[in-house]
Design a protein around this motif. Structure first.
Motif, PDB file in Angstrom:
ATOM      1  N   ARG A  61       4.156  68.633   5.159  1.00 51.82           N
ATOM      2  CA  ARG A  61       2.770  68.383   4.761  1.00 51.82           C
ATOM      3  C   ARG A  61       2.662  67.527   3.502  1.00 51.82           C
ATOM      4  O   ARG A  61       1.697  66.762   3.350  1.00 51.82           O
ATOM      5  CB  ARG A  61       2.035  69.715   4.555  1.00 51.82           C
ATOM      6  CG  ARG A  61       2.458  70.519   3.342  1.00 51.82           C
ATOM      7  CD  ARG A  61       1.791  71.887   3.324  1.00 51.82           C
ATOM      8  NE  ARG A  61       1.956  72.596   2.075  1.00 51.82           N
ATOM      9  CZ  ARG A  61       3.054  73.275   1.738  1.00 51.82           C
ATOM     10  NH1 ARG A  61       4.080  73.311   2.574  1.00 51.82           N
ATOM     11  NH2 ARG A  61       3.132  73.898   0.580  1.00 51.82           N
ATOM     12  N   ASP A  66      -2.634  61.268   4.240  1.00 53.97           N
ATOM     13  CA  ASP A  66      -3.831  61.798   4.902  1.00 53.97           C
ATOM     14  C   ASP A  66      -4.314  60.900   6.042  1.00 53.97           C
ATOM     15  O   ASP A  66      -4.871  61.390   7.024  1.00 53.97           O
ATOM     16  CB  ASP A  66      -4.963  61.965   3.882  1.00 53.97           C
ATOM     17  CG  ASP A  66      -4.684  63.100   2.905  1.00 53.97           C
ATOM     18  OD1 ASP A  66      -3.829  63.950   3.229  1.00 53.97           O
ATOM     19  OD2 ASP A  66      -5.314  63.132   1.833  1.00 53.97           O
ATOM     20  N   GLU A  67      -4.096  59.586   5.910  1.00 53.22           N
ATOM     21  CA  GLU A  67      -4.598  58.654   6.912  1.00 53.22           C
ATOM     22  C   GLU A  67      -3.958  58.863   8.288  1.00 53.22           C
ATOM     23  O   GLU A  67      -4.579  58.587   9.319  1.00 53.22           O
ATOM     24  CB  GLU A  67      -4.362  57.200   6.460  1.00 53.22           C
ATOM     25  CG  GLU A  67      -5.149  56.788   5.229  1.00 53.22           C
ATOM     26  CD  GLU A  67      -4.510  57.295   3.943  1.00 53.22           C
ATOM     27  OE1 GLU A  67      -5.122  57.123   2.865  1.00 53.22           O
ATOM     28  OE2 GLU A  67      -3.395  57.855   4.018  1.00 53.22           O
ATOM     29  N   ARG A  69      -2.346  61.851   9.168  1.00 55.03           N
ATOM     30  CA  ARG A  69      -2.003  63.281   9.262  1.00 55.03           C
ATOM     31  C   ARG A  69      -2.124  63.808  10.697  1.00 55.03           C
ATOM     32  O   ARG A  69      -1.181  64.360  11.250  1.00 55.03           O
ATOM     33  CB  ARG A  69      -2.906  64.075   8.317  1.00 55.03           C
ATOM     34  CG  ARG A  69      -2.550  65.559   8.224  1.00 55.03           C
ATOM     35  CD  ARG A  69      -3.453  66.285   7.256  1.00 55.03           C
ATOM     36  NE  ARG A  69      -4.821  66.346   7.734  1.00 55.03           N
ATOM     37  CZ  ARG A  69      -5.829  65.647   7.213  1.00 55.03           C
ATOM     38  NH1 ARG A  69      -5.615  64.820   6.210  1.00 55.03           N
ATOM     39  NH2 ARG A  69      -7.055  65.757   7.696  1.00 55.03           N
ATOM     40  N   GLU A 117      -3.828  71.935  11.530  1.00 50.42           N
ATOM     41  CA  GLU A 117      -4.691  71.245  10.578  1.00 50.42           C
ATOM     42  C   GLU A 117      -5.327  72.197   9.575  1.00 50.42           C
ATOM     43  O   GLU A 117      -5.356  71.928   8.371  1.00 50.42           O
ATOM     44  CB  GLU A 117      -5.776  70.477  11.347  1.00 50.42           C
ATOM     45  CG  GLU A 117      -6.930  69.961  10.494  1.00 50.42           C
ATOM     46  CD  GLU A 117      -6.491  68.932   9.472  1.00 50.42           C
ATOM     47  OE1 GLU A 117      -7.265  68.651   8.556  1.00 50.42           O
ATOM     48  OE2 GLU A 117      -5.362  68.407   9.607  1.00 50.42           O
ATOM     49  N   SER A 121      -0.987  73.075   7.424  1.00 54.48           N
ATOM     50  CA  SER A 121      -0.919  71.917   6.529  1.00 54.48           C
ATOM     51  C   SER A 121      -1.297  72.261   5.092  1.00 54.48           C
ATOM     52  O   SER A 121      -1.203  71.396   4.216  1.00 54.48           O
ATOM     53  CB  SER A 121      -1.845  70.808   7.040  1.00 54.48           C
ATOM     54  OG  SER A 121      -3.201  71.236   7.029  1.00 54.48           O
ATOM     55  N   LYS A 122      -1.698  73.513   4.850  1.00 58.78           N
ATOM     56  CA  LYS A 122      -2.132  73.903   3.503  1.00 58.78           C
ATOM     57  C   LYS A 122      -1.328  75.094   2.958  1.00 58.78           C
ATOM     58  O   LYS A 122      -1.618  75.570   1.850  1.00 58.78           O
ATOM     59  CB  LYS A 122      -3.620  74.271   3.517  1.00 58.78           C
ATOM     60  CG  LYS A 122      -4.537  73.142   3.966  1.00 58.78           C
ATOM     61  CD  LYS A 122      -5.981  73.604   4.023  1.00 58.78           C
ATOM     62  CE  LYS A 122      -6.921  72.475   4.426  1.00 58.78           C
ATOM     63  NZ  LYS A 122      -6.677  71.971   5.786  1.00 58.78           N
TER      64      LYS A 122
END
Length: 229
Positions: A61, A66-67, A69, A117, A121-122
């Motif tokens: 991650r 981000d573009e 992801r 997502e 990813s966090k």
């Protein structure tokens, strides 16, 4: 720390069950859940996909811009599903033929890309792994439960064709729940899947309501005892 892991497990198995609460992945859920074995096979394949993809997404991650992801996450999921599909084709060919297109369609399962997502990813890899395992087992539980209901009502059996997953020795595992039963075609057809799922969701909501109703009673008892003292 333990409470965090406990919450992840409870969310995946019950509170945020992807089939009964989030209502995601309904296409394979309704299509293949006509027997326990079919449901178990697809459920385990989905669980493996969630576990591996969540873990990989968590590990990469911080290295993915981000573009790109989401495309990268989809690529990871597709790679995992391809490996699972090849493994099932090699070792569980009979079950693989029955499940058919729904194995590669795991890639498009909203619950998998959603967990990648929204959560993996966090979070750290250990939490992402546990989330994937819990969500997968919760989805498998829904598949197996619905498959059991439809198989009993539709055919009067349980564990029919268990040898597709567990080998020739499992041919004797079939249980004739209702003997001399001609079956109910509606339970095996898609409308039966919708009806069965609706009944299971209703049952879950009833259980949740009962649990919530009991919580205030347990809280008020010690308060009343303290006031009397």
């Amino acid at each position: 720390m333990f409470s965090e892991y406990s919450k992840i497990v409870k969310d995946g198995l019950w509170l945020n069950n992807q089939a009964f609460v989030a209502l995601l992945g309904l296409c394979p859920l309704l299509a293949v859940s006509n027997t326990i074995i079919n449901g178990l096979g697809l459920g385990l394949a989905t669980t493996m996909t969630l576990v591996v993809s969540n873990t990989v997404v968590s590990l990469i991650r911080n290295f993915v811009p981000d573009e790109i992801r989401l495309p990268v996450f989809v690529l990871v999921i597709a790679s995992v599903v391809t490996m699972i599909e090849l493994a099932m084709n090699a070792w569980f060919f009979g079950l693989y033929k029955i499940l058919g297109i729904f194995i590669p369609l795991i890639v498009t399962n909203c619950s998998i890309i959603g967990r990648a997502e929204a959560y993996a990813s966090k979070q750290r890899a250990d939490k992402a792994f546990l989330d994937g395992l819990s969500m997968g087992l919760g989805f498998t539980f829904a598949l197996v439960t619905l498959g059991s209901l439809r198989e009993i009502i539709g055919s009067g059996t349980l564990f029919a064709k268990a040898e597709l997953m567990f080998g020739e020795a499992a041919k004797t595992w079939q249980i004739d729940v209702i003997t001399d039963y001609s079956g109910m075609l509606l339970a095996i057809l898609p409308p039966g899947a919708f009806i069965g799922l609706g009944l299971l969701i209703a049952l879950k909501n009833i259980i949740d309501t009962k649990v919530e109703q009991r919580k205030p009673a347990h809280i008020q008892i010690p308060i009343q005892a303290a006031q009397e003292q």
